[in-house]
Structure formats: structure tokens, C-alpha cells
Design a protein around this motif. Sequence first.
Motif, PDB file in Angstrom:
ATOM      1  N   CYS A   1      31.475 -36.843 -56.814  1.00  0.00           N
ATOM      2  CA  CYS A   1      32.915 -36.642 -56.851  1.00  0.00           C
ATOM      3  C   CYS A   1      33.597 -37.887 -57.402  1.00  0.00           C
ATOM      4  CB  CYS A   1      33.378 -36.359 -55.425  1.00  0.00           C
ATOM      5  SG  CYS A   1      35.063 -35.817 -55.313  1.00  0.00           S
ATOM      6  N   ILE A   2      34.600 -37.674 -58.238  1.00  0.00           N
ATOM      7  CA  ILE A   2      35.332 -38.800 -58.807  1.00  0.00           C
ATOM      8  C   ILE A   2      36.821 -38.461 -58.823  1.00  0.00           C
ATOM      9  CG2 ILE A   2      34.966 -37.932 -61.164  1.00  0.00           C
ATOM     10  CD1 ILE A   2      34.917 -40.782 -62.141  1.00  0.00           C
TER      11      ILE A   2
ATOM     12  N   VAL B   1      34.632 -32.674 -59.321  1.00  0.00           N
ATOM     13  CA  VAL B   1      33.384 -32.517 -58.563  1.00  0.00           C
ATOM     14  C   VAL B   1      32.310 -31.915 -59.470  1.00  0.00           C
ATOM     15  CG1 VAL B   1      32.342 -31.618 -56.450  1.00  0.00           C
ATOM     16  CG2 VAL B   1      34.816 -32.006 -56.543  1.00  0.00           C
ATOM     17  N   HIS B   2      31.156 -32.565 -59.500  1.00  0.00           N
ATOM     18  CA  HIS B   2      30.025 -32.083 -60.292  1.00  0.00           C
ATOM     19  C   HIS B   2      28.964 -31.566 -59.328  1.00  0.00           C
ATOM     20  CE1 HIS B   2      26.152 -32.435 -62.439  1.00  0.00           C
ATOM     21  NE2 HIS B   2      26.859 -32.108 -63.507  1.00  0.00           N
ATOM     22  N   TYR B   3      28.548 -30.303 -59.519  1.00  0.00           N
ATOM     23  CA  TYR B   3      27.528 -29.678 -58.673  1.00  0.00           C
ATOM     24  C   TYR B   3      26.258 -29.495 -59.495  1.00  0.00           C
ATOM     25  CZ  TYR B   3      31.692 -27.963 -56.095  1.00  0.00           C
ATOM     26  OH  TYR B   3      32.892 -27.843 -55.422  1.00  0.00           O
ATOM     27  N   LEU B   4      25.132 -29.843 -58.920  1.00  0.00           N
ATOM     28  CA  LEU B   4      23.839 -29.557 -59.540  1.00  0.00           C
ATOM     29  C   LEU B   4      23.062 -28.670 -58.577  1.00  0.00           C
ATOM     30  CD1 LEU B   4      21.757 -29.943 -61.796  1.00  0.00           C
ATOM     31  CD2 LEU B   4      20.964 -32.006 -60.615  1.00  0.00           C
TER      32      LEU B   4
ATOM     33  N   MET C   1      33.814 -35.902 -48.569  1.00  0.00           N
ATOM     34  CA  MET C   1      32.855 -36.587 -49.449  1.00  0.00           C
ATOM     35  C   MET C   1      33.344 -37.971 -49.821  1.00  0.00           C
ATOM     36  SD  MET C   1      31.604 -33.778 -52.256  1.00  0.00           S
ATOM     37  CE  MET C   1      30.863 -35.034 -53.303  1.00  0.00           C
ATOM     38  N   LYS C   2      32.386 -38.845 -50.060  1.00  0.00           N
ATOM     39  CA  LYS C   2      32.707 -40.175 -50.578  1.00  0.00           C
ATOM     40  C   LYS C   2      33.098 -39.991 -52.048  1.00  0.00           C
ATOM     41  CE  LYS C   2      30.569 -44.695 -51.407  1.00  0.00           C
ATOM     42  NZ  LYS C   2      30.610 -44.653 -52.884  1.00  0.00           N
TER      43      LYS C   2
ATOM     44  N   GLY D   1      35.661 -43.816 -63.410  1.00  0.00           N
ATOM     45  CA  GLY D   1      34.745 -44.372 -64.399  1.00  0.00           C
ATOM     46  C   GLY D   1      33.300 -44.482 -63.910  1.00  0.00           C
ATOM     47  N   ASP D   2      33.034 -43.999 -62.694  1.00  0.00           N
ATOM     48  CA  ASP D   2      31.660 -44.060 -62.174  1.00  0.00           C
ATOM     49  C   ASP D   2      30.749 -43.169 -63.023  1.00  0.00           C
ATOM     50  OD1 ASP D   2      29.305 -43.544 -60.579  1.00  0.00           O
ATOM     51  OD2 ASP D   2      30.385 -44.484 -58.934  1.00  0.00           O
ATOM     52  N   VAL D   3      29.673 -43.731 -63.535  1.00  0.00           N
ATOM     53  CA  VAL D   3      28.817 -42.982 -64.451  1.00  0.00           C
ATOM     54  C   VAL D   3      28.057 -41.858 -63.750  1.00  0.00           C
ATOM     55  CG1 VAL D   3      28.489 -44.861 -66.083  1.00  0.00           C
ATOM     56  CG2 VAL D   3      26.944 -44.664 -64.140  1.00  0.00           C
TER      57      VAL D   3
END
Length: 203
Positions: free
Chosen positions: A17-18, A26-29, A190-191, A196-198
Motif C-alpha cells: 500500500c502506498i 493498493v497492489h494485490y498479488l 495496513m502499514k 515513491g516506495d518501489v
Amino acid sequence: MAVQHWLESLKASKKTCILQDGRRKVHYLFSDGKEMVEEYDHKKHELLVRKWRQKSTLGAGGQWEIEVGETQAPVVGVLQTDFLKENSSNPVFMRKDTKTSFQWRIRNLPYPKDVYSVTVNKTERCCIVRTSNKKYYKKFTIPDLDRCQLELDDNALSFAHANNTLIITYEKPKEILLVEEDLLKELKSMKTNSEGDVECKTQ
């Protein structure tokens, strides 16, 4: 139950999460390799974008498919500008949800409201837009209901027309609202990585 299964798969997915430009991204895999990206308005917690991607048979990342939000217009060169102008009056279909309903907007439809018909086809699990003047026809599904294997309901569907735009609204069933409420609680806890976190690249 399919609703519970979908919620469990969301919770079990690897999420990053960013916070960026006032949006929670939010990116889900998922375990099957599929990826989903959602973007929420950070203050209102409303879903602005949802897109999906799955790997090709060779393992390469596929193209992102937009489910909610507007497709980004490609960067065009000078040679294509005339071509784009000719098509600027074509109907543009996009989904833009609210907290309580799924909503679609079809721009560049100038006909009066009584020309349109919006119906549910339960057999094909889709909604159909028609015009009595035969100028426009569109079938579309509601992936959220498909994932949770929920029946379509004629009474949940309504539409309005203003400023050359047809606005179609489908009230979210209580099962969907509960899933979204449960997921939102988890996302809030969530944290969130700094901008900009890769680890949470979405492109």
C-alpha cells in the motif's frame, strides 16, 4: 459461499500500500499470479480505480485491464491528432462507483432519455443498453457480482440522462457492501509505505 471465498482470497493475497497524491494505492498479488491494483480517495475512501493484470503463458506481465475508472488516453504523436479529432464524438463508456452503487457513465449520447432502455439479462449475466433509434447498443457485465456469484436484480438497476451522458446505477447488494466494509477495515490497518516506495509499483 462464493462471497466469503472472494473475501478470503483478498485477505490472503500479498498486499502493498502506498499513499500518493491524496490516493491510497493498493497492489494485490494473488496465489494464481493475477495482480489487481485499486486506488481510493484517501479521505472519502471511495474507489477511484481498479485494474487487473495476469501473466502471459510465457510468464511476461500482460496489459492492465481497467475495471473501474477511466482508461488513460495513449500519448499520441502529431500525425495522429486529426484522426483523434474525428473520433472525439464517439460514445465513451466508463465505470465510476459510489459507496452504495456500481455506476457507469456513457458520454456523447445526445438523445433524450425516453430513447434509452437499460435492462438486465439474467441468463447472460449482463446489463444491456439499447436505443429505440438503433443508434447505440452495449452489453456489459458486473464483475463484482460474478466473483461473488450473486444474481442480478432488475430492481437494483436505474438510469438518468444529463449533459449528453447516460448514467446507469446498480445498487450494491448487502453482500458486496459487507465485503467492501471488511476489506476497508483491513486496508486502513495496513502499514502504508511512503510515497515513491518501489515495493508498490503499479506500472
